[in-house]
Design a protein around this motif. Structure first.
Motif, PDB file in Angstrom:
ATOM      1  N   VAL A  88       0.835  -1.199   0.000  1.00 42.41           N
ATOM      2  CA  VAL A  88       0.000   0.000   0.000  1.00 42.41           C
ATOM      3  C   VAL A  88       0.871   1.252   0.000  1.00 42.41           C
ATOM      4  N   ILE A  89       1.863   1.292   0.875  1.00 42.27           N
ATOM      5  CA  ILE A  89       2.735   2.461   0.972  1.00 42.27           C
ATOM      6  C   ILE A  89       3.523   2.658  -0.316  1.00 42.27           C
ATOM      7  N   THR A  90       4.071   1.563  -0.850  1.00 41.12           N
ATOM      8  CA  THR A  90       4.884   1.662  -2.062  1.00 41.12           C
ATOM      9  C   THR A  90       4.056   2.163  -3.240  1.00 41.12           C
ATOM     10  N   SER A  91       2.872   1.597  -3.432  1.00 39.94           N
ATOM     11  CA  SER A  91       2.036   2.016  -4.562  1.00 39.94           C
ATOM     12  C   SER A  91       1.555   3.449  -4.408  1.00 39.94           C
ATOM     13  N   LEU A  92       1.219   3.863  -3.182  1.00 40.31           N
ATOM     14  CA  LEU A  92       0.763   5.238  -2.966  1.00 40.31           C
ATOM     15  C   LEU A  92       1.884   6.251  -3.180  1.00 40.31           C
ATOM     16  N   LEU A  93       3.117   5.842  -3.015  1.00 39.69           N
ATOM     17  CA  LEU A  93       4.241   6.735  -3.284  1.00 39.69           C
ATOM     18  C   LEU A  93       4.663   6.682  -4.745  1.00 39.69           C
ATOM     19  N   ALA A  94       4.588   5.496  -5.346  1.00 38.76           N
ATOM     20  CA  ALA A  94       5.042   5.351  -6.731  1.00 38.76           C
ATOM     21  C   ALA A  94       4.092   6.011  -7.726  1.00 38.76           C
ATOM     22  N   TYR A  95       2.793   5.954  -7.447  1.00 38.91           N
ATOM     23  CA  TYR A  95       1.846   6.521  -8.410  1.00 38.91           C
ATOM     24  C   TYR A  95       2.020   8.029  -8.595  1.00 38.91           C
ATOM     25  N   MET A 157       7.958   0.199  -9.451  1.00 36.92           N
ATOM     26  CA  MET A 157       6.514   0.351  -9.609  1.00 36.92           C
ATOM     27  C   MET A 157       6.178   1.614 -10.385  1.00 36.92           C
ATOM     28  N   ARG A 158       6.926   2.669 -10.152  1.00 39.70           N
ATOM     29  CA  ARG A 158       6.695   3.905 -10.910  1.00 39.70           C
ATOM     30  C   ARG A 158       6.921   3.683 -12.391  1.00 39.70           C
ATOM     31  N   PHE A 181      -7.990   9.568  -6.659  1.00 39.75           N
ATOM     32  CA  PHE A 181      -7.890   8.368  -5.834  1.00 39.75           C
ATOM     33  C   PHE A 181      -8.746   7.240  -6.401  1.00 39.75           C
ATOM     34  N   ARG A 182      -9.932   7.545  -6.860  1.00 40.67           N
ATOM     35  CA  ARG A 182     -10.799   6.510  -7.429  1.00 40.67           C
ATOM     36  C   ARG A 182     -10.189   5.936  -8.708  1.00 40.67           C
ATOM     37  N   ALA A 183      -9.602   6.779  -9.529  1.00 36.89           N
ATOM     38  CA  ALA A 183      -8.941   6.292 -10.742  1.00 36.89           C
ATOM     39  C   ALA A 183      -7.776   5.378 -10.390  1.00 36.89           C
ATOM     40  N   ILE A 187      -8.813   1.800 -11.522  1.00 35.05           N
ATOM     41  CA  ILE A 187      -8.247   1.677 -12.868  1.00 35.05           C
ATOM     42  C   ILE A 187      -6.793   1.221 -12.833  1.00 35.05           C
ATOM     43  N   VAL A 188      -5.970   1.945 -12.076  1.00 37.13           N
ATOM     44  CA  VAL A 188      -4.527   1.689 -12.108  1.00 37.13           C
ATOM     45  C   VAL A 188      -4.172   0.375 -11.419  1.00 37.13           C
ATOM     46  N   LEU A 189      -4.654   0.165 -10.219  1.00 40.29           N
ATOM     47  CA  LEU A 189      -4.279  -1.032  -9.467  1.00 40.29           C
ATOM     48  C   LEU A 189      -4.691  -2.334 -10.159  1.00 40.29           C
ATOM     49  N   PRO A 190      -5.920  -2.451 -10.695  1.00 42.56           N
ATOM     50  CA  PRO A 190      -6.253  -3.700 -11.402  1.00 42.56           C
ATOM     51  C   PRO A 190      -5.367  -3.984 -12.601  1.00 42.56           C
ATOM     52  N   LEU A 191      -4.844  -2.927 -13.242  1.00 41.89           N
ATOM     53  CA  LEU A 191      -3.950  -3.118 -14.377  1.00 41.89           C
ATOM     54  C   LEU A 191      -2.509  -3.370 -13.950  1.00 41.89           C
ATOM     55  N   SER A 192      -2.253  -3.280 -12.656  1.00 40.00           N
ATOM     56  CA  SER A 192      -0.870  -3.354 -12.161  1.00 40.00           C
ATOM     57  C   SER A 192      -0.589  -4.622 -11.366  1.00 40.00           C
ATOM     58  N   MET A 193      -1.376  -5.675 -11.577  1.00 39.51           N
ATOM     59  CA  MET A 193      -1.176  -6.911 -10.838  1.00 39.51           C
ATOM     60  C   MET A 193       0.219  -7.505 -11.026  1.00 39.51           C
ATOM     61  N   PRO A 194       0.820  -7.451 -12.237  1.00 39.33           N
ATOM     62  CA  PRO A 194       2.176  -8.026 -12.380  1.00 39.33           C
ATOM     63  C   PRO A 194       3.203  -7.375 -11.460  1.00 39.33           C
ATOM     64  N   ILE A 195       3.213  -6.038 -11.411  1.00 37.66           N
ATOM     65  CA  ILE A 195       4.217  -5.371 -10.586  1.00 37.66           C
ATOM     66  C   ILE A 195       3.878  -5.495  -9.112  1.00 37.66           C
ATOM     67  N   LEU A 196       2.583  -5.522  -8.771  1.00 34.87           N
ATOM     68  CA  LEU A 196       2.197  -5.717  -7.372  1.00 34.87           C
ATOM     69  C   LEU A 196       2.624  -7.099  -6.889  1.00 34.87           C
ATOM     70  N   ALA A 197       2.444  -8.115  -7.740  1.00 33.57           N
ATOM     71  CA  ALA A 197       2.858  -9.465  -7.363  1.00 33.57           C
ATOM     72  C   ALA A 197       4.374  -9.569  -7.264  1.00 33.57           C
ATOM     73  N   THR A 198       5.081  -8.882  -8.165  1.00 34.82           N
ATOM     74  CA  THR A 198       6.549  -8.923  -8.144  1.00 34.82           C
ATOM     75  C   THR A 198       7.101  -8.287  -6.878  1.00 34.82           C
ATOM     76  N   VAL A 199       6.671  -7.063  -6.600  1.00 34.73           N
ATOM     77  CA  VAL A 199       7.136  -6.375  -5.386  1.00 34.73           C
ATOM     78  C   VAL A 199       6.649  -7.111  -4.144  1.00 34.73           C
ATOM     79  N   GLY A 200       5.428  -7.654  -4.211  1.00 29.19           N
ATOM     80  CA  GLY A 200       4.918  -8.411  -3.079  1.00 29.19           C
ATOM     81  C   GLY A 200       5.758  -9.638  -2.783  1.00 29.19           C
ATOM     82  N   LEU A 201       6.227 -10.313  -3.845  1.00 28.14           N
ATOM     83  CA  LEU A 201       7.087 -11.482  -3.644  1.00 28.14           C
ATOM     84  C   LEU A 201       8.421 -11.077  -3.034  1.00 28.14           C
TER      85      LEU A 201
END
Length: 295
Positions: A88-95, A157-158, A181-183, A187-201
């Motif tokens: 959550v913190i990483t994505s909120l800073l990277a976006y 992520m950026r 925030f809604r976008a 919009i952004v997070l559902p399209l970003s599953m690959p990078i979320l999974a990578t950083v999450g791993l």
């Protein structure tokens, strides 16, 4: 020409298959060594084909099964909570860093990159966590240090947001009335599953293997993570094996599998990650190709 391509692909696949098997050899040796008789290892060394099998190392660890299970539960809890919050913190800073029209964009970018080059050091960090935040001997001491977002993950992520999330989609969402925030969430997070999974791993592996924070901030054995507990057991074995108790050393250490127990502890520590990795592999591979040149 077509036949040649088939032969070439077959040769490449064969080489890659062999290399994959070679990568598995250390894990195979690790497990086989953990079920090898202690005396066999001392006499003949490590081998893929030991002369005698034994579960003495696991039997020795089973005596501490309660502590190991508790430590394993703490590690799982810390890993899940820490990975989730850090994402959550990483994505909120990277976006925001992916949006050059953001106010203070240059300053924030410099702030993130600066942390890749310099850090406060161990002593100031320890004083802040123990004196100011009072995290010593708490589970938060195992979580909070990892939440200080790794700048590499932020930049990774950026880059994904910039190269793989079309700006036109975000603009369309705004035209339809969506806020920033809604976008981002819809919009952004559902399209970003690959990078979320990578950083999450990456973060999962970091939290699972972390022993340093436990060593520095945790002195209560009930709060030991799995890595800290296994390290403490190993130190106890080494102490018993190297100490002299008035002629009773042989009796105390004769039944301790000092070599094989190290392998057994490594197996216990690594198996959960090996089980979880295949579920993240497809996202992990895709996430690592972010920014690659497309032909």
């Amino acid at each position: 020409m077509k036949q040649g391509n088939v032969l070439w692909q077959g040769a490449v696949h064969s080489v890659l298959f062999i290399l994959s098997l070679l990568c598995l050899l250390p894990f195979a040796l690790l497990f086989i060594s953990s079920v090898t008789d202690e005396q066999s290892i001392l006499l003949h060394g490590y081998s893929f084909f030991p002369e005698q099998f034994s579960l003495s190392a696991y039997h020795y660890l089973w005596q501490d099964a309660e502590r190991i299970m508790r430590a394993n539960g703490i590690t799982v809890l810390v890993t899940i909570i820490g990975t989730g919050i850090s994402l959550v913190i990483t994505s909120l800073l990277a976006y925001p860093l992916s949006r050059k029209d953001m106010p203070a964009y240059r300053f924030l970018s410099f702030f993130v990159v600066f942390t890749m080059l310099f850090n406060g050091g161990l002593v100031p960090t320890y004083l802040v966590y123990t004196g100011l935040l009072d995290l010593k001997n708490t589970l938060m001491a195992l979580i909070v240090p990892g939440l200080l977002t790794n700048a590499f993950y932020v930049m990774l992520m950026r880059t994904f947001f910039v190269t793989s999330v079309p700006a036109a989609i975000i603009e369309s969402a705004k035209i339809d009335g969506a806020g920033e925030f809604r976008a981002f969430v819809q919009i952004v997070l559902p399209l970003s599953m690959p990078i979320l999974a990578t950083v999450g791993l990456f973060q999962t592996i970091h939290y699972w293997n972390d022993w340093f924070n436990g060593m520095v901030y945790i002195t209560d054995s009930k709060l030991f993570s799995l890595q800290n507990l296994l390290n403490r057991i190993l130190l106890d074995i080494q102490f018993l094996a190297s100490s002299n108790f008035g002629g009773t050393q042989e009796g105390l250490t004769a039944n301790i599998p000092t070599e094989t127990v190290r392998m057994a502890m490594a197996v216990i520590g690594i198996v959960p990650i090996l089980i979880a990795y295949p579920f993240f592999q497809k996202y992990f591979v895709k996430g690592l190709t972010i920014g690659a040149v497309k032909g």
